[in-house]
Structure formats: structure tokens, C-alpha cells
Design a protein around this motif. Structure first.
Motif, PDB file in Angstrom:
ATOM      1  N   PHE A 292       0.811  -1.209   0.000  1.00  0.00           N
ATOM      2  CA  PHE A 292       0.000   0.000   0.000  1.00  0.00           C
ATOM      3  C   PHE A 292       0.847   1.262   0.000  1.00  0.00           C
ATOM      4  CE2 PHE A 292       0.192  -2.066   4.128  1.00  0.00           C
ATOM      5  CZ  PHE A 292       0.552  -1.079   5.032  1.00  0.00           C
ATOM      6  N   GLY A 293       0.305   2.279  -0.707  1.00  0.00           N
ATOM      7  CA  GLY A 293       0.961   3.570  -0.788  1.00  0.00           C
ATOM      8  C   GLY A 293       2.240   3.532  -1.586  1.00  0.00           C
ATOM      9  N   GLY A 294       3.089   4.541  -1.352  1.00  0.00           N
ATOM     10  CA  GLY A 294       4.371   4.635  -2.042  1.00  0.00           C
ATOM     11  C   GLY A 294       4.398   5.772  -3.037  1.00  0.00           C
ATOM     12  N   PHE A 295       5.516   5.861  -3.742  1.00  0.00           N
ATOM     13  CA  PHE A 295       5.660   6.815  -4.834  1.00  0.00           C
ATOM     14  C   PHE A 295       5.662   6.065  -6.153  1.00  0.00           C
ATOM     15  CE2 PHE A 295       7.891   9.573  -1.605  1.00  0.00           C
ATOM     16  CZ  PHE A 295       6.968  10.612  -1.636  1.00  0.00           C
ATOM     17  N   GLU A 296       4.912   6.581  -7.122  1.00  0.00           N
ATOM     18  CA  GLU A 296       4.934   6.067  -8.476  1.00  0.00           C
ATOM     19  C   GLU A 296       5.861   6.978  -9.292  1.00  0.00           C
ATOM     20  OE1 GLU A 296       0.928   5.700  -9.887  1.00  0.00           O
ATOM     21  OE2 GLU A 296       0.281   4.555  -8.134  1.00  0.00           O
ATOM     22  N   LEU A 297       6.938   6.401  -9.817  1.00  0.00           N
ATOM     23  CA  LEU A 297       7.933   7.176 -10.563  1.00  0.00           C
ATOM     24  C   LEU A 297       7.678   7.017 -12.050  1.00  0.00           C
ATOM     25  CD1 LEU A 297      11.184   6.393  -8.506  1.00  0.00           C
ATOM     26  CD2 LEU A 297       9.453   8.146  -8.126  1.00  0.00           C
ATOM     27  N   LEU A 298       6.595   7.627 -12.511  1.00  0.00           N
ATOM     28  CA  LEU A 298       6.211   7.517 -13.915  1.00  0.00           C
ATOM     29  C   LEU A 298       6.723   8.699 -14.732  1.00  0.00           C
ATOM     30  CD1 LEU A 298       2.539   6.316 -13.369  1.00  0.00           C
ATOM     31  CD2 LEU A 298       4.601   4.941 -13.682  1.00  0.00           C
ATOM     32  N   GLY A 299       7.361   9.649 -14.101  1.00  0.00           N
ATOM     33  CA  GLY A 299       7.903  10.833 -14.768  1.00  0.00           C
ATOM     34  C   GLY A 299       8.965  11.440 -13.880  1.00  0.00           C
ATOM     35  N   PRO A 300       9.283  12.712 -14.060  1.00  0.00           N
ATOM     36  CA  PRO A 300      10.345  13.341 -13.261  1.00  0.00           C
ATOM     37  C   PRO A 300       9.961  13.600 -11.806  1.00  0.00           C
ATOM     38  CG  PRO A 300       9.315  14.949 -14.723  1.00  0.00           C
ATOM     39  CD  PRO A 300       8.758  13.618 -15.103  1.00  0.00           C
ATOM     40  N   THR A 301       8.667  13.547 -11.495  1.00  0.00           N
ATOM     41  CA  THR A 301       8.191  13.858 -10.151  1.00  0.00           C
ATOM     42  C   THR A 301       7.668  12.608  -9.460  1.00  0.00           C
ATOM     43  OG1 THR A 301       7.558  16.101 -10.815  1.00  0.00           O
ATOM     44  CG2 THR A 301       6.544  15.221  -8.824  1.00  0.00           C
ATOM     45  N   PRO A 302       8.145  12.309  -8.238  1.00  0.00           N
ATOM     46  CA  PRO A 302       7.572  11.176  -7.479  1.00  0.00           C
ATOM     47  C   PRO A 302       6.129  11.489  -7.073  1.00  0.00           C
ATOM     48  CG  PRO A 302       9.693  11.886  -6.565  1.00  0.00           C
ATOM     49  CD  PRO A 302       9.260  12.946  -7.510  1.00  0.00           C
ATOM     50  N   VAL A 303       5.199  10.709  -7.581  1.00  0.00           N
ATOM     51  CA  VAL A 303       3.780  10.952  -7.340  1.00  0.00           C
ATOM     52  C   VAL A 303       3.299  10.074  -6.191  1.00  0.00           C
ATOM     53  CG1 VAL A 303       1.459  10.847  -8.326  1.00  0.00           C
ATOM     54  CG2 VAL A 303       3.389  11.589  -9.736  1.00  0.00           C
ATOM     55  N   ALA A 304       2.747  10.697  -5.152  1.00  0.00           N
ATOM     56  CA  ALA A 304       2.220   9.947  -4.011  1.00  0.00           C
ATOM     57  C   ALA A 304       1.053   9.083  -4.453  1.00  0.00           C
ATOM     58  CB  ALA A 304       1.791  10.909  -2.905  1.00  0.00           C
ATOM     59  N   SER A 305       1.046   7.848  -3.987  1.00  0.00           N
ATOM     60  CA  SER A 305       0.054   6.867  -4.424  1.00  0.00           C
ATOM     61  C   SER A 305      -0.855   6.458  -3.271  1.00  0.00           C
ATOM     62  CB  SER A 305       0.754   5.626  -4.989  1.00  0.00           C
ATOM     63  OG  SER A 305      -0.187   4.645  -5.376  1.00  0.00           O
ATOM     64  N   ALA A 306      -2.136   6.231  -3.599  1.00  0.00           N
ATOM     65  CA  ALA A 306      -3.079   5.636  -2.658  1.00  0.00           C
ATOM     66  C   ALA A 306      -3.352   4.182  -3.016  1.00  0.00           C
ATOM     67  CB  ALA A 306      -4.386   6.428  -2.659  1.00  0.00           C
ATOM     68  N   ARG A 307      -2.602   3.657  -3.969  1.00  0.00           N
ATOM     69  CA  ARG A 307      -2.863   2.338  -4.512  1.00  0.00           C
ATOM     70  C   ARG A 307      -2.636   1.236  -3.462  1.00  0.00           C
ATOM     71  NH1 ARG A 307      -3.006   0.347  -9.828  1.00  0.00           N
ATOM     72  NH2 ARG A 307      -2.525   2.456 -10.573  1.00  0.00           N
ATOM     73  N   VAL A 308      -3.545   0.263  -3.456  1.00  0.00           N
ATOM     74  CA  VAL A 308      -3.443  -0.912  -2.581  1.00  0.00           C
ATOM     75  C   VAL A 308      -3.624  -2.157  -3.434  1.00  0.00           C
ATOM     76  CG1 VAL A 308      -4.404  -2.130  -0.587  1.00  0.00           C
ATOM     77  CG2 VAL A 308      -4.361   0.381  -0.613  1.00  0.00           C
ATOM     78  N   GLU A 309      -2.724  -3.126  -3.291  1.00  0.00           N
ATOM     79  CA  GLU A 309      -2.816  -4.381  -4.000  1.00  0.00           C
ATOM     80  C   GLU A 309      -2.540  -5.526  -3.038  1.00  0.00           C
ATOM     81  OE1 GLU A 309      -0.948  -4.246  -8.173  1.00  0.00           O
ATOM     82  OE2 GLU A 309      -0.037  -2.545  -7.150  1.00  0.00           O
ATOM     83  N   SER A 310      -3.127  -6.683  -3.318  1.00  0.00           N
ATOM     84  CA  SER A 310      -2.875  -7.853  -2.483  1.00  0.00           C
ATOM     85  C   SER A 310      -2.431  -9.024  -3.344  1.00  0.00           C
ATOM     86  CB  SER A 310      -4.137  -8.232  -1.692  1.00  0.00           C
ATOM     87  OG  SER A 310      -5.145  -8.749  -2.542  1.00  0.00           O
ATOM     88  N   LEU A 311      -1.672  -9.925  -2.708  1.00  0.00           N
ATOM     89  CA  LEU A 311      -1.152 -11.108  -3.379  1.00  0.00           C
ATOM     90  C   LEU A 311      -1.242 -12.289  -2.434  1.00  0.00           C
ATOM     91  CD1 LEU A 311       0.448 -12.331  -5.842  1.00  0.00           C
ATOM     92  CD2 LEU A 311       2.532 -11.804  -4.555  1.00  0.00           C
ATOM     93  N   HIS A 312      -1.966 -13.331  -2.822  1.00  0.00           N
ATOM     94  CA  HIS A 312      -2.048 -14.543  -2.016  1.00  0.00           C
ATOM     95  C   HIS A 312      -0.836 -15.406  -2.295  1.00  0.00           C
ATOM     96  CE1 HIS A 312      -3.825 -17.766   0.289  1.00  0.00           C
ATOM     97  NE2 HIS A 312      -3.584 -18.594  -0.706  1.00  0.00           N
ATOM     98  N   VAL A 313      -0.124 -15.773  -1.224  1.00  0.00           N
ATOM     99  CA  VAL A 313       1.104 -16.559  -1.389  1.00  0.00           C
ATOM    100  C   VAL A 313       0.985 -17.907  -0.694  1.00  0.00           C
ATOM    101  CG1 VAL A 313       2.563 -14.549  -1.726  1.00  0.00           C
ATOM    102  CG2 VAL A 313       2.168 -15.390   0.605  1.00  0.00           C
TER     103      VAL A 313
END
Length: 289
Positions: free
Chosen positions: A268-289
Motif C-alpha cells: 500500500f501507498g508509495g511513490f509512483e515514478l512515472l515521470g520526473p516527479t515522485p507521485v504519491a500513491s493511494a494504490r493498494v494491491e494484495s497477493l495470495h502466497v
């Protein structure tokens, strides 16, 4: 069987450089807004996998790249960065209320923290001079006192720690030259000793790190100038890392990871580095292991 990352309801506040702690459920704590423009004091918790995040009382001191851990029925948030400077602030969350804890012996940011047998460990990070450190300090919850323990073999900040079999596994990070590290080291509190274990395949600065089952996982993070989509899994019995096939939907660094229901990773969260500016993320993903 490792499946695929699944999109989940987002955080209520987008942020990178956040930290997590698990007090029955995962909490997302602090961080920075896009391009490190402002520190975040917001705190929220995940009620259930697939469900929404719920805001709780914000920290009194908004900060990013702190460290955090749960001990007993409390969450401790330790150090971090405010206005580009490291701080020694410790704040404690209990029964929905924040109060001030005993400060760190010295200011520290981007360290890693974990709790073993009622003792909180804070390892690595950047000190008052913004230099990477190998120092490790321990806080005795029962006596409200800090003391030093054996330092790590290497100096690094923006690392993360997972506890497996009562030992700290200090994963990744960045050195004074901002080089992302493959380094993994293990600390045994019973003997006050560190050992170097197998390195990751990829250097990762500020990944999400969590333990699930018999493995330790490192998710995303900053590689050589890019954010990463990959996840690596460490097997302590074999002293071996493997890179998993499922990829995060978007490369992210400075994110957090936790385990729910014993076998599901939540990133959850983090910075998305899709360009010159680190964009704050609200993204949440899950992975069953």
C-alpha cells in the motif's frame, strides 16, 4: 501457489515514505505528499482484506520515512524526517489516542524497527548529519529505557525489517551514495550477533517488507534510478531468494507491505515514478502466497 496482485480499495490519503505497523490489522502511518512537498500526519487502518481503510487519530507530529512497530497493545512511531531534517520524536498510539514517548537517543530517519520479546529494535537509517548508519538501539518497554546493541555489518538507510523465528531480517536500503542495496542481514537477539545472509537479486531502497509463513518478502522499492514492480521471496532454511512472477500493476517505491490472514500480502501507498516527479500513491494491491 502464488497468484496475481489484485487491486483493492485505496488508502484515504495518497502518500509515499509511509510506514506500517500491525496491531491486529495493518496501519498506514505518515509519509509525504507528491514530490515530498509536505509531511503527512494521517493514520488509517485496514479493517479487513478487500474492505475500506478507516482513518484514526492523526499523529501529533506529521513526518515521513519514520519507523514503526507494535509492542503489546501500542504502536510506536520513531524518528523520521520533518522539513528535511531527522528528528528524535517518538509517539505512541494506544486506545485511539497518541501520546509522547521517550525520545530516541539521537535523531534518526529512514531507519527500520521491529519488536521481539517486549523489546523494540531500531536499526540503521540516516543520522543528524544525513549519513547512513549501522547503529542499532533497543528500547525496553518495561523500563522505558534505550540502550545500544551490536551494530549491523553495513551502513544503510531506507531499509526494512521483518521478524522470522525470533530474529530480525534487515532487508535492502540505500547507502550514502544513494545506491540501492541488495544487502540482507540477520540479527539474533539471544546472542546479540549479526550475520550476513544471501543478498537479493535486485538492490531495493525503501521496499515493502513482510513475513508470511516460512518466507520473508520484499516488494517493490527503488532500484537503479527506477521504481520496481517485482517481488522477491527469501527462504531462511535454504538461505535463498527467488523472484516471483506476479508484478505490481505500477512500479512503486517508498511503499509499505503487511500480511493479513497469514498468507496474503498487502502492498500500500508509495511513490509512483512515472515521470520526473515522485507521485504519491493511494494504490493498494494484495497477493495470495
Amino acid at each position: 501457489m502464488v497468484e496475481r496482485w489484485v487491486r483493492r480499495p485505496p488508502l484515504t490519503v495518497a502518500r509515499g515514505g509511509l510506514i506500517d505497523a500491525v496491531l491486529k490489522v495493518p496501519y498506514a502511518i505518515g509519509g509525504f505528499t507528491t514530490d515530498f512537498a509536505q509531511e503527512v500526519g494521517a493514520v488509517e487502518r485496514l479493517g479487513r482484506l478487500g474492505g475500506p481503510w478507516t482513518p484514526v487519530a492523526p499523529m501529533p507530529t506529521a513526518r515521513g520515512n519514520a519507523s514503526a512497530t507494535a509492542a503489546g497493545e501500542r504502536i510506536y512511531v520513531l524518528g523520521g524526517f520533518v522539513g528535511g531534517k531527522t528528528v528524535d520524536v517518538v509517539e505512541v498510539f494506544e486506545d485511539g489516542i497518541w501520546h509522547t514517548g521517550r525520545p530516541l537517543p539521537a535523531a534518526r530517519g529512514a531507519a527500520a524497527a521491529a519488536t521481539v520479546d517486549g523489546r523494540i529494535y531500531v536499526a540503521g537509517g540516516f543520522d543528524e548529519d544525513d549519513s547512513a548508519t549501522d547503529k542499532v538501539i533497543a528500547y525496553e518497554v518495561s523500563t522505558d529505557q534505550w540502550h545500544s546493541v551490536r551494530p549491523m555489518p553495513s551502513k544503510r538507510g531506507l531499509l526494512k525489517i521483518a521478524v522470522h523465528d525470533g530474529r530480525l531480517h534487515a532487508i535492502g536500503g540505500r547507502d550514502d551514495n544513494a545506491v540501492s542495496q541488495r544487502t540482507a542481514e540477520r540479527y539474533d537477539p539471544a546472542t546479540d550477533t549479526w550475520e550476513t545472509i544471501a543478498p537479493m537479486a535486485t538492490g531495493r531502497g525503501n521496499p515493502g517488507v513482510t513475513k508470511a509463513g516460512r518466507h520473508v518478502y520484499a516488494v517493490g522499492g527503488q532500484g537503479a534510478g527506477v521504481a520496481l514492480r517485482t517481488t522477491e521471496r527469501y527462504d531462511p532454511a535454504a538461505d535463498r531468494w527467488e523472484t516471483l512472477e506476479p508484478l505490481l500493476a505500477v512500479p512503486r517505491t517508498s511503499l509499505s507491505a503487511a500480511t493479513v490472514a497469514g498468507s496474503t500480502l498487502v502492498a500500500f501507498g508509495g511513490f509512483e515514478l512515472l515521470g520526473p516527479t515522485p507521485v504519491a500513491s493511494a494504490r493498494v494491491e494484495s497477493l495470495h502466497v
